[in-house]
Design a protein around this motif. Structure first.
Motif, mmCIF file in Angstrom:
data_model
loop_
_atom_site.group_PDB
_atom_site.id
_atom_site.type_symbol
_atom_site.label_atom_id
_atom_site.label_comp_id
_atom_site.label_asym_id
_atom_site.label_seq_id
_atom_site.Cartn_x
_atom_site.Cartn_y
_atom_site.Cartn_z
ATOM 1 N N GLY A 53 0.663 -0.823 -0.009
ATOM 2 C CA GLY A 53 -0.042 -0.354 -0.130
ATOM 3 C C GLY A 53 0.680 1.227 0.322
ATOM 4 N N ALA A 54 0.559 2.392 0.874
ATOM 5 C CA ALA A 54 1.654 3.448 0.683
ATOM 6 C C ALA A 54 3.063 2.875 1.325
ATOM 7 C CB ALA A 54 1.180 4.740 2.168
ATOM 8 N N GLY A 55 4.409 3.631 0.357
ATOM 9 C CA GLY A 55 5.019 3.124 0.392
ATOM 10 C C GLY A 55 6.620 4.448 0.529
ATOM 11 N N TRP A 56 5.887 5.965 0.938
ATOM 12 C CA TRP A 56 5.965 6.665 0.914
ATOM 13 C C TRP A 56 6.459 7.714 1.650
ATOM 14 C CZ3 TRP A 56 5.920 4.528 -3.880
ATOM 15 C CH2 TRP A 56 6.751 4.456 -4.571
ATOM 16 N N ILE A 57 7.132 8.199 2.428
ATOM 17 C CA ILE A 57 6.362 9.885 2.992
ATOM 18 C C ILE A 57 7.068 10.759 2.029
ATOM 19 C CG2 ILE A 57 7.351 11.174 4.638
ATOM 20 C CD1 ILE A 57 8.286 9.261 6.637
ATOM 21 N N HIS A 58 6.105 11.781 1.584
ATOM 22 C CA HIS A 58 5.928 12.819 0.174
ATOM 23 C C HIS A 58 6.583 13.677 0.807
ATOM 24 C CE1 HIS A 58 4.846 9.985 -2.887
ATOM 25 N NE2 HIS A 58 4.318 9.813 -2.362
ATOM 26 N N GLY A 59 7.466 13.923 0.918
ATOM 27 C CA GLY A 59 8.112 15.217 1.171
ATOM 28 C C GLY A 59 8.718 15.641 3.472
ATOM 29 N N TRP A 60 9.697 15.492 3.209
ATOM 30 C CA TRP A 60 9.902 15.835 4.679
ATOM 31 C C TRP A 60 9.877 17.034 5.460
ATOM 32 C CZ3 TRP A 60 13.979 17.573 7.188
ATOM 33 C CH2 TRP A 60 14.904 18.195 6.454
ATOM 34 N N ARG A 61 10.045 17.960 4.612
ATOM 35 C CA ARG A 61 10.363 19.243 5.855
ATOM 36 C C ARG A 61 9.208 19.394 6.243
ATOM 37 N NH1 ARG A 61 15.239 21.432 5.407
ATOM 38 N NH2 ARG A 61 16.320 21.445 2.866
ATOM 39 N N SER A 62 8.690 19.631 7.638
ATOM 40 C CA SER A 62 7.629 19.496 8.644
ATOM 41 C C SER A 62 6.361 19.147 8.556
ATOM 42 C CB SER A 62 6.607 21.107 7.843
ATOM 43 O OG SER A 62 7.974 21.999 8.293
ATOM 44 N N ASN A 63 7.019 17.689 7.382
ATOM 45 C CA ASN A 63 5.404 16.218 7.641
ATOM 46 C C ASN A 63 5.421 15.826 8.948
ATOM 47 O OD1 ASN A 63 4.393 13.994 7.139
ATOM 48 N ND2 ASN A 63 5.239 14.568 5.338
ATOM 49 N N PRO A 64 4.261 15.574 9.486
ATOM 50 C CA PRO A 64 4.510 14.734 10.732
ATOM 51 C C PRO A 64 4.660 13.735 10.894
ATOM 52 C CG PRO A 64 1.837 15.165 9.464
ATOM 53 C CD PRO A 64 2.923 16.661 8.961
ATOM 54 N N LEU A 65 4.231 13.067 9.851
ATOM 55 C CA LEU A 65 4.672 11.068 9.344
ATOM 56 C C LEU A 65 6.525 11.135 9.546
ATOM 57 C CD1 LEU A 65 2.416 9.919 6.344
ATOM 58 C CD2 LEU A 65 2.735 9.212 9.068
ATOM 59 N N TYR A 66 6.987 12.253 9.594
ATOM 60 C CA TYR A 66 8.735 12.609 9.318
ATOM 61 C C TYR A 66 8.871 12.127 10.633
ATOM 62 C CZ TYR A 66 13.896 13.271 8.486
ATOM 63 O OH TYR A 66 14.936 13.586 9.339
ATOM 64 N N SER A 67 7.965 13.776 11.399
ATOM 65 C CA SER A 67 8.217 13.466 12.639
ATOM 66 C C SER A 67 7.651 12.634 14.364
ATOM 67 C CB SER A 67 7.327 15.182 13.007
ATOM 68 O OG SER A 67 6.887 16.175 13.034
ATOM 69 N N LEU A 68 6.771 11.471 13.375
ATOM 70 C CA LEU A 68 7.136 10.260 14.205
ATOM 71 C C LEU A 68 7.858 9.824 13.852
ATOM 72 C CD1 LEU A 68 2.871 9.334 13.181
ATOM 73 C CD2 LEU A 68 3.990 10.590 15.262
ATOM 74 N N THR A 69 8.722 9.536 12.781
ATOM 75 C CA THR A 69 9.840 8.231 12.594
ATOM 76 C C THR A 69 11.180 8.878 13.630
ATOM 77 O OG1 THR A 69 10.413 9.439 10.634
ATOM 78 C CG2 THR A 69 9.305 7.590 10.065
ATOM 79 N N ARG A 70 10.824 10.027 13.627
ATOM 80 C CA ARG A 70 12.183 10.668 14.605
ATOM 81 C C ARG A 70 11.708 10.268 15.574
ATOM 82 N NH1 ARG A 70 15.722 14.426 12.039
ATOM 83 N NH2 ARG A 70 16.069 14.387 14.584
ATOM 84 N N GLN A 71 10.617 10.057 16.208
ATOM 85 C CA GLN A 71 9.820 10.208 17.813
ATOM 86 C C GLN A 71 10.219 8.870 17.892
ATOM 87 O OE1 GLN A 71 5.854 11.166 18.662
ATOM 88 N NE2 GLN A 71 5.471 9.768 20.157
ATOM 89 N N PHE A 72 9.922 8.232 16.645
ATOM 90 C CA PHE A 72 9.630 6.169 17.191
ATOM 91 C C PHE A 72 11.423 5.708 17.031
ATOM 92 C CE2 PHE A 72 5.321 7.357 17.196
ATOM 93 C CZ PHE A 72 4.755 6.644 17.827
ATOM 94 N N GLY A 73 12.184 6.387 16.073
ATOM 95 C CA GLY A 73 13.404 5.698 15.307
ATOM 96 C C GLY A 73 13.123 4.583 14.629
ATOM 97 N N ILE A 74 11.998 4.923 13.973
ATOM 98 C CA ILE A 74 12.548 3.989 12.638
ATOM 99 C C ILE A 74 13.133 4.889 11.792
ATOM 100 C CG2 ILE A 74 10.940 3.803 10.847
ATOM 101 C CD1 ILE A 74 9.925 2.537 13.905
ATOM 102 N N PRO A 75 13.450 3.786 10.847
ATOM 103 C CA PRO A 75 14.732 4.273 9.905
ATOM 104 C C PRO A 75 14.383 4.828 8.802
ATOM 105 C CG PRO A 75 14.926 2.068 10.063
ATOM 106 C CD PRO A 75 13.953 2.694 11.057
#
Length: 287
Positions: A53-75
């Motif tokens: 299904g979903a495969g990317w974070i489209h654009g990381w700057r100010s993206n809340p999904l990217y913030s979650l990856t940092r919060q949970f340590g997801i590479p």
């Protein structure tokens, strides 16, 4: 403490549930599948994580999904279309094609379409034509090489696949508007997108394998019936997929407002298939 039931354990449902828990509500999620994530679905049957299904974070700057990856340590892994491998029908990588696809010469085709849209747009927003009509106009006015036509067709296929509509049904004006709200590279998940889902859903109460059949709103409570049992709550948050809402298999009492029913009826969905292949050896460039 007020108790709330959230229907659906996709990202919308998980986000709603976590916010409600943070505000002190007692929350339970009902999910028809046997897993969280909804359209985020990682398959490992080939020995590596493949996001069906979903495969990317489209654009990381100010993206809340990217913030979650940092919060949970997801590479994550930065990726873009310039890293694509392009092969012709003989299995070779034509250098001329690669140079074309990422050159300003090829982009002039899309530029012509955008300029045409801008020239047609009136102050009141009228003057629109379909993308198909726009393509016909620029093809009549200019000649393009077979490689440039290949480039154009690639983008036209994407327009249809991503927007769930034929080129005759899509506004030419739409291609002048940016489709992504966030800047920065796209990011993929080397460990699978579900790595984020598993971390995000951790600690939430989720009942799996319960398919919603009806929901009845009362003066003070909400009655929810699934294929397994009945539930009562002070409130409910419904995050059902559009396809389920379109199917009419869930009974709403009272019925949803007409403007909602109209939107559900008119919003389109496309069928987007992914094909994953595992090769016995690496034959592509190391980069």
């Amino acid at each position: 403490m007020r108790n709330v039931i959230v229907i659906g354990a996709g990202m919308a449902g998980l986000t709603a549930a976590r916010a409600l828990v943070d505000y002190g509500f007692d929350v339970k999620i009902l999910e028809a599948r046997d897993r969280p994530g909804g359209r985020i679905w990682t398959d490992r049957s080939l020995g590596v994580p493949i996001d069906l299904g979903a495969g990317w974070i489209h654009g990381w700057r100010s993206n809340p999904l990217y913030s979650l990856t940092r919060q949970f340590g997801i590479p994550t892994q930065s990726t873009d279309y310039t890293g694509s491998l392009l092969l012709d029908d003989s299995g070779r990588e034509p250098t001329s094609m690669r140079k074309l696809l990422f050159s300003s010469r090829a982009n002039r085709i899309l530029t012509r379409l955008r300029r045409l849209a801008q020239s047609l747009r009136k102050d009141d927003g009228s003057g629109d034509i379909s993308i198909a009509e726009g393509v016909e106009i620029i093809l009549r006015e200019s000649s393009f090489s077979p490689q440039e036509m290949c480039f154009l067709n690639r983008h036209l296929i994407e327009f249809q696949a991503l927007n769930a509509a034929t080129l005759d049904e899509q506004s030419l004006f739409a291609i002048t508007d940016g489709s992504c709200c966030f800047a920065g590279h796209d990011l993929a998940f080397p460990t699978g997108f579900d790595s984020l889902v598993k971390a995000y859903s951790s600690g939430l109460q989720i009942n799996y394998g319960e398919t919603l059949t009806s929901i009845k709103g009362g003066a003070k409570t909400v009655s929810i019936q699934t294929d397994k049992e009945a539930h009562q709550a002070d409130a409910a948050v419904v995050t059902l997929p559009l396809g389920v809402l379109k199917s009419g298999t869930v009974i709403f009492d009272p019925p949803l407002p007409m403007h909602m029913q109209k939107s559900i009826s008119e919003i389109r969905m496309g069928s987007f298939n992914k094909i994953a292949m595992r090769f016995p050896s690496v034959f592509w460039r190391n980069d």
